[in-house]
Design a protein around this motif. Sequence first.
Motif, PDB file in Angstrom:
ATOM      1  N   PHE A  58       8.012   3.821  -6.926  1.00 50.64           N
ATOM      2  CA  PHE A  58       6.591   3.300  -7.415  1.00 50.64           C
ATOM      3  C   PHE A  58       6.459   2.822  -8.555  1.00 50.64           C
ATOM      4  CE2 PHE A  58       5.536   6.375  -3.864  1.00 50.64           C
ATOM      5  CZ  PHE A  58       4.837   5.592  -3.344  1.00 50.64           C
ATOM      6  N   GLN A  76      -0.276   7.530  -4.462  1.00 52.80           N
ATOM      7  CA  GLN A  76       0.061   6.004  -4.685  1.00 52.80           C
ATOM      8  C   GLN A  76       0.889   5.449  -3.611  1.00 52.80           C
ATOM      9  OE1 GLN A  76       2.710   6.132  -8.242  1.00 52.80           O
ATOM     10  NE2 GLN A  76       2.389   8.148  -8.513  1.00 52.80           N
ATOM     11  N   GLU A 128       9.749   8.345  -7.692  1.00 57.00           N
ATOM     12  CA  GLU A 128       9.515   7.746  -9.088  1.00 57.00           C
ATOM     13  C   GLU A 128       9.962   6.282  -9.257  1.00 57.00           C
ATOM     14  OE1 GLU A 128       9.841   9.029 -13.560  1.00 57.00           O
ATOM     15  OE2 GLU A 128      10.788  10.094 -12.212  1.00 57.00           O
ATOM     16  N   LYS A 148       2.691   3.043   4.419  1.00 54.00           N
ATOM     17  CA  LYS A 148       2.987   3.827   3.386  1.00 54.00           C
ATOM     18  C   LYS A 148       4.244   4.347   3.255  1.00 54.00           C
ATOM     19  CE  LYS A 148      -1.663   6.154   2.693  1.00 54.00           C
ATOM     20  NZ  LYS A 148      -2.288   7.497   2.469  1.00 54.00           N
ATOM     21  N   TYR A 149       5.087   4.804   2.342  1.00 54.95           N
ATOM     22  CA  TYR A 149       6.347   5.300   2.275  1.00 54.95           C
ATOM     23  C   TYR A 149       6.090   6.759   2.880  1.00 54.95           C
ATOM     24  CZ  TYR A 149       8.068   1.506  -0.591  1.00 54.95           C
ATOM     25  OH  TYR A 149       8.406   0.461  -1.233  1.00 54.95           O
ATOM     26  N   GLU A 164       6.906  -0.766  -7.733  1.00 56.23           N
ATOM     27  CA  GLU A 164       5.665  -1.196  -7.025  1.00 56.23           C
ATOM     28  C   GLU A 164       4.686  -1.319  -7.706  1.00 56.23           C
ATOM     29  OE1 GLU A 164       5.043  -1.802  -3.930  1.00 56.23           O
ATOM     30  OE2 GLU A 164       6.867  -1.083  -2.993  1.00 56.23           O
ATOM     31  N   ASN A 165       4.513  -0.548  -9.306  1.00 52.82           N
ATOM     32  CA  ASN A 165       3.680  -0.866 -10.179  1.00 52.82           C
ATOM     33  C   ASN A 165       3.655  -1.990 -11.103  1.00 52.82           C
ATOM     34  OD1 ASN A 165       1.821   1.433  -9.040  1.00 52.82           O
ATOM     35  ND2 ASN A 165       3.100   2.964 -10.328  1.00 52.82           N
ATOM     36  N   PHE A 185       2.551  12.049  -5.708  1.00 51.65           N
ATOM     37  CA  PHE A 185       2.512  10.520  -5.206  1.00 51.65           C
ATOM     38  C   PHE A 185       1.519  10.213  -3.947  1.00 51.65           C
ATOM     39  CE2 PHE A 185       6.859  11.461  -7.077  1.00 51.65           C
ATOM     40  CZ  PHE A 185       6.874  10.321  -7.922  1.00 51.65           C
TER      41      PHE A 185
END
Length: 392
Positions: free
Chosen positions: A378, A297, A375, A266-267, A381-382, A294
Amino acid sequence: MKKLFFTVLCALPLLTNAQSPAKPTIQVKGTIKNVKDTIDIVYATYAANGKRVTDSSLVAKGVYSFKLSLKEATRVQFTAKNTANKKAKFAQKNTAAVFLEPGIITVASVDSFSNVSVKGSKSHIEFEKLNLASKPYESKLEVLYKKYSEYSKNKEKAAMDRVEASIDSLDEIQRENVYGSYIKKNPSSPIALYSLKTFAGYEIIVEKVEPLFNLLPARLKSSPAGVEFKEKITTAKLTGIGREALDFTQNDTLGVPVKLSSLRGKYLLIDFWASWCGPCRRENPNVVKVFNEFKDQGFHIIGVSLDQPNAKEKWLKAIHDDKLTWTQVSDLQFWNNEVAKLYGIQAIPQNLLLDPNGKIIAKNLRGEALGKKLEAIFSKENAKKDEKPKGK
């Protein structure tokens, strides 16, 4: 090197020497004349053996004295107080910073304790040159700080951001024009290392600091303070952006060991803080908001607390009160926290953001900056997940 950022940290004092001989090498003879405030004791705060030391001297008929065991030029902070008036608040006029070196040195205060004249210390003459060169910048910064404070009280975020940008810009100019320039012109000065430490601040930017360190003569580099600072540069290299985060293991609130590398995938934010640190506690709501936004996510946090020995209850209470629901670890060793020492942490709050592979991708993201960074991460990433597979 953001000036505003580092003015609101709980900081370990920047030390200017790291070793002292057994016998006193500096004799200070101090006099106080025509000062309105009643002064009956003077404190001298300085660094010895890498630690902060405070000595005291009683004042008799306007005279005080110190015998200090220091073999390097050292910045000493003198503070005058009236022990009978315990309610008296700290006043800037009752402090004086003096650079001392081996020998007999006289320090005379006239009209105000902070208005000192120093004889017997060439180091202090150089120190006064630095202060004089810094004065125009400090005056402008003081005005900006007042503006920032006013905007902060009125919660004028846009105005705060503008002033913060001005502060950062002016600070960069000051560091380069005053401290950086001084080192380049006076690399052999007894206060060159002090100037370099001031230039570097609490977060060493290796590409800016190391070239200046390399200008110093061998005797300064090999001095106790020089060796200590070189070690900090080495640590900064190992913890810079793009490097794999140094692994560590420390116990959580239940005494269970937590290994940093076990949290990969994970981050991850490594968040250095403490229950006693006001700026940390004020920043916690921002971190909580970002975590809640987050965490589902692929984002997690490990808090590393620099709480003091025998203060576990205070640490646990702060976690509960601030609603810090992520992983928390500490060895309760204050500034000697092993993880903080490993990462060269000299002030808190500070943080490092790691990618899922454990690589450092950002440092010291505070306020809205952390949320904006995540933000952006991700969103990308999304977007990748939403991309349809291309045909052959």
